[in-house]
Design a protein around this motif. Structure first.
Motif, PDB file in Angstrom:
ATOM      1  N   THR A  14       0.826  -1.204   0.000  1.00 12.48           N
ATOM      2  CA  THR A  14       0.000   0.000   0.000  1.00 12.48           C
ATOM      3  C   THR A  14       0.864   1.259   0.000  1.00 12.48           C
ATOM      4  O   THR A  14       0.339   2.374   0.015  1.00 12.48           O
ATOM      5  N   SER A  15       2.179   1.092  -0.005  1.00 13.26           N
ATOM      6  CA  SER A  15       3.068   2.251   0.129  1.00 13.26           C
ATOM      7  C   SER A  15       4.452   1.899  -0.408  1.00 13.26           C
ATOM      8  O   SER A  15       4.764   0.729  -0.630  1.00 13.26           O
ATOM      9  N   ILE A  17       8.079   0.943  -1.646  1.00 18.75           N
ATOM     10  CA  ILE A  17       8.702   0.021  -2.605  1.00 18.75           C
ATOM     11  C   ILE A  17       7.689  -1.012  -3.099  1.00 18.75           C
ATOM     12  O   ILE A  17       7.624  -1.302  -4.303  1.00 18.75           O
ATOM     13  N   PHE A  37      -1.321  -1.988   5.233  1.00 21.89           N
ATOM     14  CA  PHE A  37      -2.224  -1.131   6.003  1.00 21.89           C
ATOM     15  C   PHE A  37      -2.349   0.220   5.291  1.00 21.89           C
ATOM     16  O   PHE A  37      -1.753   0.431   4.240  1.00 21.89           O
ATOM     17  N   ASP A  60      -2.337  -8.978   8.411  1.00 27.09           N
ATOM     18  CA  ASP A  60      -1.125  -8.587   9.132  1.00 27.09           C
ATOM     19  C   ASP A  60      -0.132  -9.734   8.911  1.00 27.09           C
ATOM     20  O   ASP A  60      -0.315 -10.836   9.450  1.00 27.09           O
ATOM     21  N   VAL A  61       0.900  -9.479   8.111  1.00 33.06           N
ATOM     22  CA  VAL A  61       1.786 -10.590   7.756  1.00 33.06           C
ATOM     23  C   VAL A  61       2.861 -10.881   8.813  1.00 33.06           C
ATOM     24  O   VAL A  61       3.803 -11.618   8.565  1.00 33.06           O
ATOM     25  N   ASN A  87       7.785  -8.192   0.672  1.00 31.65           N
ATOM     26  CA  ASN A  87       8.297  -6.827   0.788  1.00 31.65           C
ATOM     27  C   ASN A  87       7.989  -6.163   2.134  1.00 31.65           C
ATOM     28  O   ASN A  87       8.730  -5.285   2.560  1.00 31.65           O
ATOM     29  N   TYR A 152      16.672  -5.194  12.636  1.00 34.82           N
ATOM     30  CA  TYR A 152      16.530  -5.050  11.175  1.00 34.82           C
ATOM     31  C   TYR A 152      17.681  -5.738  10.451  1.00 34.82           C
ATOM     32  O   TYR A 152      17.479  -6.498   9.504  1.00 34.82           O
ATOM     33  N   LYS A 156      17.277  -8.942   8.064  1.00 42.66           N
ATOM     34  CA  LYS A 156      17.597  -8.823   6.626  1.00 42.66           C
ATOM     35  C   LYS A 156      18.729  -9.778   6.221  1.00 42.66           C
ATOM     36  O   LYS A 156      18.727 -10.291   5.106  1.00 42.66           O
ATOM     37  N   GLY A 183      19.557   0.260  -1.318  1.00 44.40           N
ATOM     38  CA  GLY A 183      20.091   1.287  -0.418  1.00 44.40           C
ATOM     39  C   GLY A 183      18.930   2.190  -0.016  1.00 44.40           C
ATOM     40  O   GLY A 183      17.780   1.771   0.003  1.00 44.40           O
ATOM     41  N   VAL A 185      15.884   4.431  -0.095  1.00 42.13           N
ATOM     42  CA  VAL A 185      14.756   4.745  -0.983  1.00 42.13           C
ATOM     43  C   VAL A 185      13.872   5.698  -0.178  1.00 42.13           C
ATOM     44  O   VAL A 185      13.575   5.408   0.997  1.00 42.13           O
ATOM     45  N   THR A 187      10.975   6.591   1.211  1.00 44.15           N
ATOM     46  CA  THR A 187       9.615   6.100   1.506  1.00 44.15           C
ATOM     47  C   THR A 187       9.288   6.523   2.940  1.00 44.15           C
ATOM     48  O   THR A 187      10.187   7.002   3.654  1.00 44.15           O
ATOM     49  N   PRO A 188       8.053   6.264   3.402  1.00 43.90           N
ATOM     50  CA  PRO A 188       7.732   6.605   4.801  1.00 43.90           C
ATOM     51  C   PRO A 188       8.708   5.990   5.810  1.00 43.90           C
ATOM     52  O   PRO A 188       9.031   6.606   6.826  1.00 43.90           O
ATOM     53  N   VAL A 190      11.912   5.540   5.524  1.00 42.19           N
ATOM     54  CA  VAL A 190      13.148   6.333   5.600  1.00 42.19           C
ATOM     55  C   VAL A 190      12.846   7.763   6.054  1.00 42.19           C
ATOM     56  O   VAL A 190      13.636   8.382   6.768  1.00 42.19           O
TER      57      VAL A 190
HETATM   58  P1  NAD Z   1       6.931   1.638   3.727  1.00 44.69           P
HETATM   59  O1  NAD Z   1       6.779   1.951   5.172  1.00 44.69           O
HETATM   60  O2  NAD Z   1       6.702   2.691   2.707  1.00 44.69           O
HETATM   61  O3  NAD Z   1       5.988   0.401   3.342  1.00 44.69           O
HETATM   62  C1  NAD Z   1       5.830  -0.693   4.170  1.00 44.69           C
HETATM   63  C2  NAD Z   1       4.605  -1.448   3.717  1.00 44.69           C
HETATM   64  O4  NAD Z   1       4.436  -2.571   4.593  1.00 44.69           O
HETATM   65  C3  NAD Z   1       3.305  -0.642   3.820  1.00 44.69           C
HETATM   66  O5  NAD Z   1       2.447  -1.033   2.768  1.00 44.69           O
HETATM   67  C4  NAD Z   1       2.727  -1.088   5.164  1.00 44.69           C
HETATM   68  O6  NAD Z   1       1.315  -0.938   5.266  1.00 44.69           O
HETATM   69  C5  NAD Z   1       3.120  -2.548   5.129  1.00 44.69           C
HETATM   70  N1  NAD Z   1       3.116  -3.184   6.439  1.00 44.69           N
HETATM   71  C6  NAD Z   1       3.699  -2.754   7.585  1.00 44.69           C
HETATM   72  N2  NAD Z   1       3.461  -3.632   8.578  1.00 44.69           N
HETATM   73  C7  NAD Z   1       2.729  -4.651   8.023  1.00 44.69           C
HETATM   74  C8  NAD Z   1       2.186  -5.847   8.514  1.00 44.69           C
HETATM   75  N3  NAD Z   1       2.340  -6.215   9.797  1.00 44.69           N
HETATM   76  N4  NAD Z   1       1.474  -6.638   7.679  1.00 44.69           N
HETATM   77  C9  NAD Z   1       1.291  -6.276   6.379  1.00 44.69           C
HETATM   78  N5  NAD Z   1       1.799  -5.161   5.849  1.00 44.69           N
HETATM   79  C10 NAD Z   1       2.511  -4.355   6.676  1.00 44.69           C
HETATM   80  O7  NAD Z   1       8.393   0.996   3.621  1.00 44.69           O
HETATM   81  P2  NAD Z   1       9.378   0.768   2.377  1.00 44.69           P
HETATM   82  O8  NAD Z   1      10.531   1.647   2.573  1.00 44.69           O
HETATM   83  O9  NAD Z   1       8.651   0.770   1.088  1.00 44.69           O
HETATM   84  O10 NAD Z   1       9.894  -0.703   2.730  1.00 44.69           O
HETATM   85  C11 NAD Z   1       9.496  -1.841   2.023  1.00 44.69           C
HETATM   86  C12 NAD Z   1      10.558  -2.912   2.209  1.00 44.69           C
HETATM   87  O11 NAD Z   1      11.780  -2.450   1.671  1.00 44.69           O
HETATM   88  C13 NAD Z   1      10.843  -3.256   3.663  1.00 44.69           C
HETATM   89  O12 NAD Z   1      11.047  -4.653   3.810  1.00 44.69           O
HETATM   90  C14 NAD Z   1      12.111  -2.499   3.956  1.00 44.69           C
HETATM   91  O13 NAD Z   1      12.868  -3.091   4.975  1.00 44.69           O
HETATM   92  C15 NAD Z   1      12.803  -2.618   2.615  1.00 44.69           C
HETATM   93  N6  NAD Z   1      13.853  -1.629   2.378  1.00 44.69           N
HETATM   94  C16 NAD Z   1      13.569  -0.307   2.386  1.00 44.69           C
HETATM   95  C17 NAD Z   1      14.578   0.609   2.127  1.00 44.69           C
HETATM   96  C18 NAD Z   1      14.344   2.095   2.095  1.00 44.69           C
HETATM   97  O14 NAD Z   1      15.323   2.847   2.000  1.00 44.69           O
HETATM   98  N7  NAD Z   1      13.122   2.567   2.130  1.00 44.69           N
HETATM   99  C19 NAD Z   1      15.881   0.154   1.888  1.00 44.69           C
HETATM  100  C20 NAD Z   1      16.128  -1.196   1.912  1.00 44.69           C
HETATM  101  C21 NAD Z   1      15.102  -2.086   2.143  1.00 44.69           C
END
Ligand code: NAD
Length: 256
Positions: A14-15, A17, A37, A60-61, A87, A152, A156, A183, A185, A187-188, A190
């Motif tokens: 929903t948000s 990546i 969510f 809720d995964v 993801n 984390y 990971k 690296g 990205v 998003t909320p 970060v």
């Molecule tokens: P985000 O906060 O934008 O998105 C997270 C998503 O997970 C949202 O859709 C949220 O609703 C969902 N979520 C959270 N808890 C949940 C649950 N219990 N059950 C189901 N859904 C749930 O975060 P993002 O930055 O897009 O991160 C996505 C993935 O990428 C994560 O695994 C994160 O660790 C990884 N990642 C992010 C970055 C970065 O820089 N943003 C870098 C490396 C890896």
């Protein structure tokens, strides 16, 4: 339309990546089950704009029972499950002595154990069809550490180990399993870390620049769209022998 007729499930889409990856999968012809969510309607609309059937399941995964329901609803409502993108993830930043035990448990359950559960449940159908793509969104923190991110970084790194094991167990089949290691990205997830830095600095631009300068030599963010394109490559026939890799897209983070 490389994925025409295929079904993809993207957890946490929903948000950020996950949403970017879901849009690319839909544009390539896949029918997509979204999960996560927040504003599901907005996510549904933005993925549906790329075509194909798009549904959302609010599981809720971090809960194995809800994961079972998510996988079975995907198969029941969309007919099959061919592309699994693990993801969903959360972060908490604190030194290990002060790291809340409840946050450790939540991060391991969501960022690591969920990947085990979705994979074990999706594999039987993929094996029957002898085709599947499992793409686990790990992180550069699956390959190197940073301070204050014990749960984390542990989760990971675990995802990459799990990715390799699944790749070996499916090595003679048409199913591949690989990890993405982004690296920074923007998003909320970060933005929260930028906001934390900003509390001390009172200057968002500087907080953002300092976050990038510490780790990411390109001084620019990776985008969800770019990670979506890499996901499409891993789904392609050309990637059929890419198995068990941890593929970093990180603006040079790991080159240092
Ligand atoms: P985000 O906060 O934008 O998105 C997270 C998503 O997970 C949202 O859709 C949220 O609703 C969902 N979520 C959270 N808890 C949940 C649950 N219990 N059950 C189901 N859904 C749930 O975060 P993002 O930055 O897009 O991160 C996505 C993935 O990428 C994560 O695994 C994160 O660790 C990884 N990642 C992010 C970055 C970065 O820089 N943003 C870098 C490396 C890896």
């Amino acid at each position: 339309m490389m994925l025409k007729g295929k079904v993809a499930l993207v957890t946490g889409s929903t948000s950020g990546i996950g949403l970017g990856i879901a849009c690319k999968l839909a544009a390539a012809g896949a029918n997509v089950m979204l999960n996560g969510f927040g504003d599901a309607e907005a996510a549904l609309a933005s993925v549906a704009a790329h075509g194909g059937r798009v549904l959302h399941h609010p599981a809720d995964v971090s809960d194995p029972e809800q994961i079972a329901e998510l996988v079975s609803q995907t198969e029941r409502q969309l007919g099959t499950l061919d592309v699994l993108v693990n993801n969903a993830g959360i972060q908490h930043v604190a030194p290990i002595e002060q790291f809340p035990v409840e946050r450790w448990d939540a991060i391991i359950a969501l960022n690591l154990s969920s990947v085990f559960h979705t994979t074990r449940l999706a594999l039987p159908g993929m094996r029957q069809r002898n085709w599947g793509r499992i793409i686990n969104v790990s992180s550069v923190h699956g390959l190197v550490a940073s301070v204050q991110k014990a749960a984390y970084v542990a989760a990971k790194h675990g995802v990459i180990g799990l990715t390799k094991t699944v790749a070996l167990e499916t090595a003679t089949t048409g199913i591949t399993c690989n990890a993405l290691c982004p690296g920074w990205v923007l998003t909320p997830l970060v933005q929260q870390q930028i906001d934390l830095r900003n509390q001390a600095l009172g200057d968002t631009e500087r907080a953002t620049r300092e976050l990038l300068m510490e780790k990411q030599p390109s001084l620019d963010f990776v985008t969800p769209e770019e990670l979506g394109e890499l996901t499409l490559f891993l789904c392609s026939d050309a990637a059929r022998q890419v198995r068990g890799v941890a593929w970093n897209m990180d603006g040079g983070w790991l080159a240092q």
